[in-house]
Design an enzyme around this catalytic site. Sequence first.
Site, PDB file in Angstrom:
ATOM      1  N   ILE A 105       0.857  -1.192   0.000  1.00 25.80           N
ATOM      2  CA  ILE A 105       0.000   0.000   0.000  1.00 25.80           C
ATOM      3  C   ILE A 105       0.888   1.235   0.000  1.00 25.80           C
ATOM      4  CG2 ILE A 105      -1.660   1.331   1.386  1.00 25.80           C
ATOM      5  CD1 ILE A 105      -2.859  -1.312   2.328  1.00 25.80           C
ATOM      6  N   ASP A 106       0.712   2.089  -1.003  1.00 28.71           N
ATOM      7  CA  ASP A 106       1.486   3.327  -1.106  1.00 28.71           C
ATOM      8  C   ASP A 106       0.583   4.496  -0.727  1.00 28.71           C
ATOM      9  OD1 ASP A 106       3.597   1.807  -2.119  1.00 28.71           O
ATOM     10  OD2 ASP A 106       2.965   2.109  -4.208  1.00 28.71           O
TER      11      ASP A 106
END
Lengths: 254, 204
Positions: A130-131
């Site tokens: 997850i960015d």
Amino acid sequence: MYNRPRIIPVLLIDDRDLVKTVRFGERTYLGDPVNAVKIFNRKYVDELAVLDIAATKERREPDCEILRDIASEAFMPLSYGGGLSSIGQIRDILATGYEKAVLNSALVEDPDLVREAAETFGSQSIVASIDAKKGVDGYECFIHDGAASTGVDPLELAVKAESLGVGEIILNSIDNDGMMEGYDLELVRMVSDAVSIPVVALGGAGGVGDLKKALRDGHAHAAAAGSMFVYYGRLKAVLIQFPAEAELLAEGIY
Amino acid sequence: MIAIVDYGLGNLGSIQNMLRVIGAKVIVTSDADDICRAEKLILPGVGAFDAGAERLGAAGLADVVRRQALDCRKPILGICLGMQLLGRGSEEGGLPGLGLIPFECRRFRLGDAGLKVPHMGWDVVTCERPDDPLVKGLSADQRYYFVHSYHAVCDSEENVLMTCDYGYGFAAAVVSGSVYGVQFHPEKSHNFGMALLKNFVERC
């Protein structure tokens, strides 16, 4: 069960090049990823992550040849992410010598793939990456190597990833990437506290003290980093390195 | 010369490279003559029991490997699925194993221990037969990387070389004469795995 916190170097590749980014933008060419892996072997690194940051954006399939070369030289467990968009590709990656497949864009664009992958290969082999980026209204997740906004909150995506069956989450801060000034501990803690699967903090570590903060204050299960394992000194000379076990023990990480 | 028996499952590159770093001469092969000429064999493998047993049988390699063990007393090291194939069989499948060591493989029965199957990650082991050449002189803090859902259950504890604890104690390494099996991946266990493979190359 052996439960020492994992410290995970993250190798960013663009096809055959080892690179490092700053805030997902400015990119420095570092050399040959296979050579970097050989050096990490000699540092007795417990786990490595290899992420192809250009594959999805360029609609490129994982380059199995270079990934095979990397895996053949690695004397430690590996995970791979980048451009994975089918069950067949994930099967190939696992057969190539990677223990875990990392999915990022698929979390938003093709959650069924994530679910099917976790069911087919087991949760332990599927990792969500997850960015997240901080905006005026809070955090937001980005996909396609930070190029596409999603309007989704990282907390929400982490909970969704867990419900899809992934075994762990690599949580990266776009703002802190490559800055070497510490993790976004607020983000790390928020997500770590919201899910029951392990969260691996990534983005911002500049030294061993930052790793400790991610684990102790961020409640992360493991700490990952790029820059601090590939740069040396204030001028950021390229040098593949890893803290000695004694240093990690002295810092209270092990 | 050490022959890594290639029956088409998984990437054998890291085993080959680790043996090279140790200084061993190594060949990756599915050729019976190569296997017969080699001084020692490594039987690798990842995946499901029947897939491994079937491929090994279809390539004619099951008999070759068995002969090398029984007739030639050649040192053999099975790794992960390669270890499981050394036994009589597994709950995971219906095909027989090579029957070189008296054990069967059983799925982890963990009850409510809060542990997940597969057992995946680094773990510490205990040497039950510390004088055996494969484990002699290994450091006390040795640990190895495991990925498995099934484990060996030996008929007799004399075949248990190492144990590990995951919910309960299980055989992490097995032995019968010069035939060895390790459930973990030495090729993924950096200096610890290298020390064990070095023992196999130099002492077994």
